[in-house]
Write a protein that holds these residues in place. Structure first.
Motif, short mmCIF file in Angstrom:
data_model
loop_
_atom_site.label_atom_id
_atom_site.label_comp_id
_atom_site.label_asym_id
_atom_site.label_seq_id
_atom_site.Cartn_x
_atom_site.Cartn_y
_atom_site.Cartn_z
N TYR A 64 0.83 -1.19 0.00
CA TYR A 64 0.00 0.00 0.00
C TYR A 64 0.87 1.25 0.00
O TYR A 64 2.02 1.24 0.45
CB TYR A 64 -0.92 0.03 1.22
CG TYR A 64 -0.19 0.34 2.51
CD1 TYR A 64 -0.08 1.66 2.97
CD2 TYR A 64 0.41 -0.66 3.25
CE1 TYR A 64 0.62 1.94 4.13
CE2 TYR A 64 1.10 -0.39 4.41
CZ TYR A 64 1.20 0.92 4.85
OH TYR A 64 1.90 1.20 5.99
N THR A 65 0.30 2.33 -0.50
CA THR A 65 0.90 3.66 -0.42
C THR A 65 -0.23 4.64 -0.12
O THR A 65 -1.24 4.65 -0.83
CB THR A 65 1.58 4.07 -1.74
OG1 THR A 65 2.61 3.13 -2.04
CG2 THR A 65 2.19 5.46 -1.64
N SER A 95 -3.98 10.46 -1.96
CA SER A 95 -4.09 9.28 -2.81
C SER A 95 -3.88 8.01 -2.00
O SER A 95 -3.21 8.02 -0.96
CB SER A 95 -3.08 9.33 -3.96
OG SER A 95 -1.76 9.24 -3.46
N ASN A 120 -3.04 3.84 -2.94
CA ASN A 120 -2.74 2.81 -3.93
C ASN A 120 -2.55 1.49 -3.20
O ASN A 120 -1.82 1.43 -2.21
CB ASN A 120 -1.46 3.12 -4.71
CG ASN A 120 -1.60 4.33 -5.58
OD1 ASN A 120 -1.73 5.44 -5.09
ND2 ASN A 120 -1.57 4.12 -6.87
N ASN A 140 -1.40 -2.36 -4.27
CA ASN A 140 -0.80 -3.12 -5.36
C ASN A 140 -0.64 -4.59 -4.99
O ASN A 140 -0.17 -4.90 -3.90
CB ASN A 140 0.58 -2.56 -5.72
CG ASN A 140 0.51 -1.16 -6.22
OD1 ASN A 140 0.11 -0.93 -7.35
ND2 ASN A 140 0.87 -0.20 -5.39
N GLU A 173 -3.58 -3.14 -9.56
CA GLU A 173 -3.54 -1.96 -8.70
C GLU A 173 -4.92 -1.34 -8.56
O GLU A 173 -5.63 -1.15 -9.55
CB GLU A 173 -2.58 -0.91 -9.27
CG GLU A 173 -2.56 0.36 -8.45
CD GLU A 173 -1.71 1.45 -9.05
OE1 GLU A 173 -0.97 2.10 -8.29
OE2 GLU A 173 -1.77 1.67 -10.28
N ASN A 193 -6.48 2.25 -7.24
CA ASN A 193 -6.01 3.60 -6.90
C ASN A 193 -7.19 4.51 -6.68
O ASN A 193 -8.25 4.35 -7.30
CB ASN A 193 -5.09 4.14 -8.00
CG ASN A 193 -5.82 4.32 -9.31
OD1 ASN A 193 -6.59 5.25 -9.46
ND2 ASN A 193 -5.60 3.41 -10.24
N VAL A 208 -7.82 8.87 -5.85
CA VAL A 208 -7.23 10.20 -5.70
C VAL A 208 -8.34 11.18 -5.32
O VAL A 208 -9.44 11.13 -5.89
CB VAL A 208 -6.56 10.67 -7.02
CG1 VAL A 208 -6.02 12.09 -6.88
CG2 VAL A 208 -5.47 9.73 -7.44
N MET A 244 -11.21 7.10 -8.99
CA MET A 244 -10.83 5.78 -8.47
C MET A 244 -10.95 4.74 -9.57
O MET A 244 -11.80 4.87 -10.46
CB MET A 244 -11.65 5.40 -7.25
CG MET A 244 -13.12 5.24 -7.49
SD MET A 244 -14.03 4.84 -5.99
CE MET A 244 -13.92 6.38 -5.11
N ASP A 286 -11.04 3.98 -14.85
CA ASP A 286 -11.29 4.86 -13.71
C ASP A 286 -12.65 5.52 -13.84
O ASP A 286 -13.12 5.78 -14.96
CB ASP A 286 -10.26 6.00 -13.66
CG ASP A 286 -8.84 5.52 -13.45
OD1 ASP A 286 -8.55 5.06 -12.34
OD2 ASP A 286 -8.04 5.62 -14.39
#
Length: 191
Positions: free
Chosen positions: A41-42, A60, A62, A64, A75, A77, A79, A114, A133
């Motif tokens: 994760y990030t 954000s 993410n 993965n 992934e 994601n 934002v 997303m 997205d």
């Protein structure tokens, strides 16, 4: 891993016509790490202001997943870029970066996006990728679907320093004038 970053931009015009946008201060916090052996994760948050009256946020997330099967990767994601509300100000970046594939190329301000994307190497030297997205506009009292975007591509890595690619993307906007399709051929040579 936790990291912090600060940035002060002085005498810059900015990516859009915002009042008093020639001096901006940013602070970023970034968290990264594993959730399991193949899942990572990030989480990133950048706070920005021009006068400390209101602070904007670009955040954000993410997640993965990496597989050893044909080097597949997946992934998720998301934002979020704040818009003008009672509690927060609009996030204004240092440079103009298009937030989505739409024809009008909105900046990261007053929107949320997303989606999912993935890639795989089905046969040696070929990388196939695809993603999609959903893009939302953050209005003063509500959120509206702005559009849906999909993209895909294939890359042939002839050698480690030579590759060819083909990519296709399509944005279907709520408003027809925002819709756009792009096809691109690429060639990269590293010397």
């Amino acid at each position: 891993t936790v990291s912090f970053e600060g940035l002060c931009a002085v005498n810059v015009g900015g990516p859009a016509d915002f009042e008093d946008d020639d001096e901006r201060i940013y602070g970023t916090v970034n968290l990264t790490g594993p959730l399991s052996e193949k899942l990572f994760y990030t989480i990133n948050g950048t706070f920005g202001t021009t006068d400390f009256d209101k602070i904007g946020l670009l955040g954000s997330l993410n997640i993965n997943y990496f597989s050893i099967y044909k080097n597949a990767a997946l992934e998720f994601n998301a934002v979020y870029a704040s818009g003008e509300t009672d509690s927060m100000g609009s996030f204004v970046g240092v440079t103009k970066i298009a937030a989505c594939l739409s024809k009008d190329e909105p900046i990261y301000s007053g929107l949320m996006k997303m989606g999912l994307s993935g890639s795989i190497i089905p046969i040696d030297k070929f990388v196939v990728s695809a993603g999609g997205d959903m893009v939302y506009r953050l209005l003063e009292d509500s959120t509206e679907l702005y559009g849906v975007q999909v993209s895909g591509g294939i890359m042939y890595k002839m050698y480690s320093d030579l590759n060819f690619s083909l990519s296709v993307s399509h944005f279907v906007g709520k408003y027809e004038e925002a819709s756009r399709t792009e096809i691109a051929l690429g060639f990269a040579l590293a010397l």
